[in-house]
Motif scaffolding. Structure first.
Motif, short mmCIF file in Angstrom:
data_model
loop_
_atom_site.label_atom_id
_atom_site.label_comp_id
_atom_site.label_asym_id
_atom_site.label_seq_id
_atom_site.Cartn_x
_atom_site.Cartn_y
_atom_site.Cartn_z
N ASP A 156 3.63 4.86 -2.76
CA ASP A 156 2.89 3.33 -3.15
C ASP A 156 1.53 3.76 -2.57
O ASP A 156 1.09 3.93 -1.35
N LEU A 157 0.47 3.50 -3.43
CA LEU A 157 -0.87 3.77 -3.23
C LEU A 157 -1.37 2.84 -2.18
O LEU A 157 -2.51 3.10 -1.73
N LYS A 158 -0.81 1.70 -1.98
CA LYS A 158 -1.55 0.73 -1.06
C LYS A 158 -0.75 0.80 0.39
O LYS A 158 -1.45 0.73 1.43
N THR A 159 0.35 1.47 0.39
CA THR A 159 1.13 1.43 1.74
C THR A 159 1.22 3.12 2.16
O THR A 159 1.35 3.22 3.27
N TYR A 160 1.19 3.89 1.44
CA TYR A 160 1.36 5.32 1.38
C TYR A 160 2.88 5.63 1.79
O TYR A 160 3.36 6.60 2.12
#
Length: 110
Positions: free
Chosen positions: A102-106
Motif C-alpha cells: 500500500d503506497l500510503k502505509t508501505y
C-alpha cells in the motif's frame, strides 16, 4: 565522488560511554549486557523470555522456524524490503510469494 550514507548512527555521550564500556569489557556478542537487554526486553513486552540475535536475518529465520514454516510452504512477503526477508524464508525451505504494498502505509496490500 561523495556517497550519501543510508543511515548515520548517532550516539549521545551516555550511549557512547556504554558502547566503549561494552567494547572494553571483552563481551561484545554475549555476556552481561546482552543478558540484561534480554531480561529488560522480556519485561517490557510482557514475555516470559526474550532472545537477542546476531542480526535481523537471524531474527526473521528464528521467527519463521518458531512459527512452523518449513519445506514447500509459501510465505507472503513484500519485495520492498532487504534481501534478508526473502532469504530467511528460503532458509526454511519455503517459497517467498511477493505481494504489492500500500503506497500510503508501505505495508502489504491485501
Amino acid at each position: 565522488m561523495k556517497q550519501i550514507p543510508i543511515s548515520k548512527p548517532y550516539f549521545d555521550k551516555k550511549e557512547a560511554k556504554e558502547l566503549i564500556d561494552t567494547l572494553q569489557s571483552g563481551w561484545v556478542m554475549q555476556g552481561p549486557k546482552v543478558e540484561m537487554f534480554e531480561r529488560e526486553f522480556a519485561r517490557y513486552t510482557g514475555s516470559k523470555y526474550a532472545i537477542a540475535t546476531s542480526s535481523g536475518t537471524t531474527a526473521l529465520h528464528l521467527a519463521l522456524e518458531a512459527s512452523g514454516v518449513g519445506n514447500n510452504d509459501e510465505v507472503i512477503t513484500t519485495a520492498f524490503s532487504f534481501i534478508a526477508t526473502a532469504n530467511s524464508i528460503l532458509y526454511c525451505g519455503a517459497h517467498p510469494v511477493f505481494c504489492d504494498i500500500d503506497l500510503k502505509t508501505y505495508n502489504l496490500d491485501p
